[in-house]
Design a protein around this motif. Structure first.
Motif, short mmCIF file in Angstrom:
data_model
loop_
_atom_site.label_atom_id
_atom_site.label_comp_id
_atom_site.label_asym_id
_atom_site.label_seq_id
_atom_site.Cartn_x
_atom_site.Cartn_y
_atom_site.Cartn_z
N THR A 24 45.41 41.74 55.07
CA THR A 24 44.31 42.63 54.70
C THR A 24 44.38 43.04 53.23
OG1 THR A 24 44.06 43.51 56.94
CG2 THR A 24 43.21 44.86 55.14
N THR A 25 45.58 43.44 52.79
CA THR A 25 45.74 43.88 51.40
C THR A 25 45.47 42.75 50.43
OG1 THR A 25 47.42 45.47 52.12
CG2 THR A 25 47.31 44.98 49.76
N GLU A 26 46.06 41.57 50.71
CA GLU A 26 45.89 40.41 49.82
C GLU A 26 44.43 39.99 49.74
OE1 GLU A 26 48.04 40.72 52.22
OE2 GLU A 26 50.02 40.63 51.27
N GLY A 27 43.76 39.98 50.89
CA GLY A 27 42.35 39.58 50.92
C GLY A 27 41.47 40.54 50.15
N LEU A 28 41.76 41.83 50.29
CA LEU A 28 40.98 42.85 49.58
C LEU A 28 41.20 42.73 48.08
CD1 LEU A 28 39.13 45.29 49.71
CD2 LEU A 28 41.14 46.73 50.09
N ALA A 29 42.46 42.49 47.68
CA ALA A 29 42.76 42.35 46.24
C ALA A 29 42.07 41.12 45.66
CB ALA A 29 44.27 42.23 46.04
N SER A 30 42.04 40.04 46.43
CA SER A 30 41.39 38.81 45.98
C SER A 30 39.89 39.01 45.80
CB SER A 30 41.67 37.68 46.97
OG SER A 30 40.97 36.51 46.61
N ASP A 31 39.27 39.67 46.77
CA ASP A 31 37.83 39.92 46.69
C ASP A 31 37.50 40.88 45.55
OD1 ASP A 31 37.01 38.24 48.73
OD2 ASP A 31 37.26 39.76 50.29
N LEU A 32 38.38 41.85 45.32
CA LEU A 32 38.17 42.77 44.22
C LEU A 32 38.22 42.03 42.89
CD1 LEU A 32 37.85 45.60 43.05
CD2 LEU A 32 40.34 45.87 43.20
N ALA A 33 39.15 41.07 42.77
CA ALA A 33 39.24 40.27 41.54
C ALA A 33 37.99 39.43 41.34
CB ALA A 33 40.47 39.36 41.62
N THR A 34 37.42 38.92 42.45
CA THR A 34 36.19 38.12 42.36
C THR A 34 35.02 38.96 41.85
OG1 THR A 34 36.88 36.64 44.16
CG2 THR A 34 34.52 36.78 43.70
N VAL A 35 34.88 40.14 42.42
CA VAL A 35 33.77 41.02 42.02
C VAL A 35 33.95 41.51 40.59
CG1 VAL A 35 32.64 43.23 42.47
CG2 VAL A 35 33.26 41.74 44.38
N THR A 36 35.18 41.90 40.25
CA THR A 36 35.45 42.37 38.89
C THR A 36 35.23 41.27 37.87
OG1 THR A 36 37.10 43.93 39.75
CG2 THR A 36 37.17 43.44 37.40
N GLN A 160 29.01 34.04 45.81
CA GLN A 160 30.43 34.37 45.95
C GLN A 160 30.67 35.85 45.72
OE1 GLN A 160 32.41 31.79 43.17
NE2 GLN A 160 32.28 29.99 44.49
N LYS A 161 30.01 36.39 44.68
CA LYS A 161 30.16 37.82 44.39
C LYS A 161 29.62 38.66 45.52
CE LYS A 161 27.26 40.30 42.63
NZ LYS A 161 26.31 41.35 43.11
N ASP A 162 28.45 38.31 46.04
CA ASP A 162 27.83 39.08 47.12
C ASP A 162 28.68 39.04 48.38
OD1 ASP A 162 25.75 39.68 45.45
OD2 ASP A 162 24.36 38.20 46.28
N ALA A 163 29.23 37.86 48.70
CA ALA A 163 30.07 37.72 49.90
C ALA A 163 31.35 38.54 49.77
CB ALA A 163 30.41 36.24 50.13
N ALA A 164 31.95 38.50 48.57
CA ALA A 164 33.18 39.26 48.33
C ALA A 164 32.90 40.76 48.42
CB ALA A 164 33.75 38.91 46.96
N GLN A 165 31.79 41.18 47.87
CA GLN A 165 31.44 42.61 47.90
C GLN A 165 31.22 43.08 49.34
OE1 GLN A 165 28.66 43.97 44.93
NE2 GLN A 165 27.80 45.51 46.29
N LEU A 166 30.57 42.25 50.14
CA LEU A 166 30.33 42.61 51.54
C LEU A 166 31.65 42.73 52.30
CD1 LEU A 166 28.41 43.13 53.88
CD2 LEU A 166 28.26 40.65 54.24
N ARG A 167 32.57 41.78 52.05
CA ARG A 167 33.88 41.85 52.71
C ARG A 167 34.64 43.11 52.28
NH1 ARG A 167 33.84 36.21 51.66
NH2 ARG A 167 35.12 36.50 49.78
N ILE A 168 34.54 43.46 50.99
CA ILE A 168 35.20 44.67 50.49
C ILE A 168 34.67 45.90 51.22
CG2 ILE A 168 35.32 46.24 48.52
CD1 ILE A 168 35.55 43.80 46.71
#
Length: 217
Positions: A24-36, A160-168
């Motif tokens: 969970t933590t790793e996935g959230l960090a990865s998605d945060l990096a994508t959005v940022t 990709q950004k939209d999908a990452a943001q939704l997962r976040i």
């Protein structure tokens, strides 16, 4: 919210491990990096697309100008029959701002030049003009393909950004609720997860499903 959640997970991940999916933590960090990263990558790519578009339009305008000169030479030639004029495209509109229009018209003219060789020579059109027309046509065809690829990439980056943001959003909400439940009887720790998300301003005294805050004794 994502950063607050990551900090909370780093501190209490072992406590919440049985309640949350692995990674969970790793996935959230990865998605945060994508959005940022998208805040920098997408505007930069948009500028690249804009530059490509500007260059393509300039090339199309140049092609339309050359086409106009060559058509005029054919029109001024006494030996140009109606058949030849039609083959060259004389009378058909050309839109300088539209790549496909210029490319189609150049293609027709070049095809005609291979059929009516003598007529083109009589019109004073040397091979160098036709070579230039070929060069512009090739450039426009490649530019149109590059432009389409760029547009597809731009859409992919946005997706990709939209999908990452939704997962976040989903993970943050889940972690917040999970932490509040797990530390239900530990006010200080529970407060960490209550602060991850602001209280809802929905209907009802307590804002929908948001649990009421416990009063301090």
């Amino acid at each position: 919210k994502a950063r607050k959640t990551i900090k909370a997970l780093e501190k209490y991940e072992k406590d919440l491990e049985p309640r949350l999916p692995a990674g969970t933590t790793e996935g959230l960090a990865s998605d945060l990096a994508t959005v940022t990263g998208s805040k920098v990558a997408r505007p930069a790519f948009a500028k690249t697309v804009g530059a490509k578009t500007k260059g393509e339009r300039a090339r199309a305008k140049d092609g339309a100008d050359l086409l106009s000169r060559l058509r005029h030479s054919i029109t001024a030639c006494p030996g140009a029959t109606p058949e030849i004029r039609k083959a060259v495209g004389i009378g058909s509109p050309v839109y300088p701002g539209k790549t496909s229009s210029v490319a189609e018209s150049l293609t027709a003219l070049l095809d005609a030049s291979r059929v009516y060789v003598d007529a083109f020579r009589a019109a004073g059109i040397p091979d160098s003009d036709l070579t230039e027309a070929h060069s512009i046509l090739d450039s426009l065809l490649h530019a149109d393909e590059d432009q389409q690829n760029a547009q597809d990439t731009k859409k992919e980056l946005t997706a990709q950004k939209d999908a990452a943001q939704l997962r976040i959003e989903q993970v943050v909400s889940t972690v917040s609720a999970t932490g509040q439940t797990h530390f239900r009887k530990q006010a200080a720790k529970r407060a960490v997860f209550e602060k991850v998300l602001p209280k809802h301003k929905g209907k009802g005294k307590n804002g929908g499903d948001q649990p009421p805050a416990a009063k301090a004794n």
